[in-house]
Design an enzyme around this catalytic site. Structure first.
Site, PDB file in Angstrom:
ATOM      1  N   THR A   1      14.419  29.349  38.196  1.00  0.00           N
ATOM      2  CA  THR A   1      13.647  28.202  37.719  1.00  0.00           C
ATOM      3  C   THR A   1      12.277  28.121  38.374  1.00  0.00           C
ATOM      4  OG1 THR A   1      15.660  26.954  37.288  1.00  0.00           O
ATOM      5  CG2 THR A   1      13.635  25.684  37.534  1.00  0.00           C
TER       6      THR A   1
ATOM      7  N   THR B   1      18.602  28.744  41.288  1.00  0.00           N
ATOM      8  CA  THR B   1      19.454  27.886  42.124  1.00  0.00           C
ATOM      9  C   THR B   1      20.941  28.041  41.849  1.00  0.00           C
ATOM     10  OG1 THR B   1      19.188  26.051  40.559  1.00  0.00           O
ATOM     11  CG2 THR B   1      17.654  26.154  42.416  1.00  0.00           C
ATOM     12  N   ASP B   2      21.331  28.577  40.693  1.00  0.00           N
ATOM     13  CA  ASP B   2      22.750  28.600  40.351  1.00  0.00           C
ATOM     14  C   ASP B   2      23.590  29.413  41.327  1.00  0.00           C
ATOM     15  OD1 ASP B   2      22.385  26.911  38.253  1.00  0.00           O
ATOM     16  OD2 ASP B   2      22.695  28.390  36.680  1.00  0.00           O
TER      17      ASP B   2
ATOM     18  N   LYS C   1      24.764  24.189  46.039  1.00  0.00           N
ATOM     19  CA  LYS C   1      24.206  23.376  44.964  1.00  0.00           C
ATOM     20  C   LYS C   1      25.277  22.381  44.543  1.00  0.00           C
ATOM     21  CE  LYS C   1      21.893  23.686  40.474  1.00  0.00           C
ATOM     22  NZ  LYS C   1      21.424  24.599  39.405  1.00  0.00           N
TER      23      LYS C   1
ATOM     24  N   TYR D   1      14.233  24.752  29.691  1.00  0.00           N
ATOM     25  CA  TYR D   1      13.101  25.647  29.915  1.00  0.00           C
ATOM     26  C   TYR D   1      13.621  27.077  29.932  1.00  0.00           C
ATOM     27  CZ  TYR D   1      15.211  25.218  34.502  1.00  0.00           C
ATOM     28  OH  TYR D   1      16.124  25.192  35.523  1.00  0.00           O
TER      29      TYR D   1
ATOM     30  N   GLU E   1      50.451  22.915  53.164  1.00  0.00           N
ATOM     31  CA  GLU E   1      50.661  23.017  51.724  1.00  0.00           C
ATOM     32  C   GLU E   1      51.450  24.275  51.341  1.00  0.00           C
ATOM     33  OE1 GLU E   1      50.076  20.694  49.630  1.00  0.00           O
ATOM     34  OE2 GLU E   1      48.790  19.382  50.822  1.00  0.00           O
TER      35      GLU E   1
END
Length: 360
Positions: A43, A123-124, A196, A57, A317
């Site tokens: 981006t 950023t992903d 993120k 975009y 767990e």
């Protein structure tokens, strides 16, 4: 006689003062730090149709020379030169991209004419690349990964300031030895912790244990330092890694079954990260398949899909000792995948895997 001596001393003092003033005016100012900017797309190199397009975009459109030219203030901080390594959206990053980028960063870090490195990134998957470099590039020089949430064409675009802050951090001597850093939204994070956490908003990147510091008006301010092993303290070395094994992530949810786990193993996964609910919980419908896959040699690593902090406890767990499973501690699933790949590339067994998840 005394008067002549005093006059001579006065004349000499004036001459020295004048010479010092001339030297101060003509002396070469100290050289600025030399920072290399490696551009990979994302981006921060994106462009929208109008200034109102902040979320829709095209990523990876602006080349590195225009990124640098678009922030003339960079020249006041460092001598910046750029390289276009890739020009892609980061969701398309592959293991081969990680290896290519890591080897280039390592080579640059060895050069005496490089004081710091900045990587522009979508950023992903920015957090995954930052953690990979943090594990595998053995340098104490600052390596900073940066992106933006809005393209440069948008009103209130965040990329220019993020880039300036990233170069400021890479050029700062007090950034050395802190591992690979991520600079976004005025904050400095360790590449190990940061993720993120939201989209759309500019404050998208957060660390569950908090940022390391901030960049404010061209100065870095530090509040804590990373304690997990990284870079120069790492046993992993990008120069010794030529390929990364397949590691897949399967997402836990209500009514989950074993379809994804078996499919990943059939495709050759050497390890499967279970992105479990809560404390890395595994449903009754999935446990038998994971035990079967482990018996076949596939490493099973329990992580958690929660994002706000906490960690998966071993033998809570599930009886991890009995099943020979591994827990990811506080690493989220996507970062667990990165560490598992790097460790398995060196032939780690389940005991070695568990050790590195606690140390890194």
């Amino acid at each position: 006689m005394l008067k002549k001596l005093m006059n001579s001393l006065a004349t000499g003092l004036v001459a020295l003062t004048f010479a010092a003033a001339v030297h101060a005016q003509t002396a070469t100012p100290p050289a600025k730090p030399q920072v290399v900017l490696l551009a990979t797309g994302g981006t921060i190199a994106g462009a929208g149709a109008t200034a109102a397009n902040s979320a829709s975009y095209q990523a990876a459109k602006v080349p590195v020379d225009k990124l640098i030219a678009g922030v003339p203030e960079l020249a006041q901080v460092a001598q910046v030169r750029g390289e276009q390594v890739f020009q892609i959206a980061s969701e398309s990053f592959t293991n081969e991209h990680l290896l290519t980028l890591g080897k280039r960063v390592a080579a640059l870090a060895k050069q005496p004419d490089v004081d710091g490195i900045v990587i522009t990134h979508g950023t992903d998957t920015l957090e995954e690349t930052a953690y990979f470099l943090n594990l595998t590039v053995r340098t104490d020089k600052p390596v900073v990964v940066v992106g933006s949430m809005r393209p440069s064409t948008a009103i209130s675009a965040d990329g220019a300031l993020n880039l300036l802050n990233a170069v400021t951090t890479a050029a700062a001597k007090d950034s050395r030895g802190k591992g690979v850093l991520v600079v976004m939204n005025d904050e400095i994070h360790t590449g190990r912790d940061v993720s993120k956490s939201v989209n759309i908003k500019t404050e998208a990147f957060r660390s569950p244990w908090g940022p390391l510091g901030m960049v404010v008006e061209g100065k870095t301010y530090w509040f804590r330092a990373p304690v997990k092993r990284h870079t120069t303290g790492s046993e992993f070395d990008i120069e010794q890694i030529s390929a990364l094994p397949a590691v897949s992530i399967a997402y836990g949810a209500g009514n989950a079954d074993d379809t994804a786990y078996r499919a990943f193993a059939a495709k050759g996964a050497k390890a499967i990260i279970h992105a479990g609910t809560g404390n890395g919980s595994v449903s009754n419908q999935v446990v038998p398949a994971l035990r079967e896959l482990r018996a076949q040699g596939v490493q099973i690593i329990r992580s958690a899909r929660v994002t706000a902090g906490g960690f998966v406890l071993r033998n809570a767990e599930q009886p991890d000792d009995q099943y020979d499973w591994v827990v990811s501690h506080d690493l989220n699933p996507q970062k667990a995948r990165i560490l598992a790949m790097v460790a398995l590339a060196r032939g780690a067994d389940s005991k070695a895997l568990q050790r590195v998840f606690m140390e890194y």
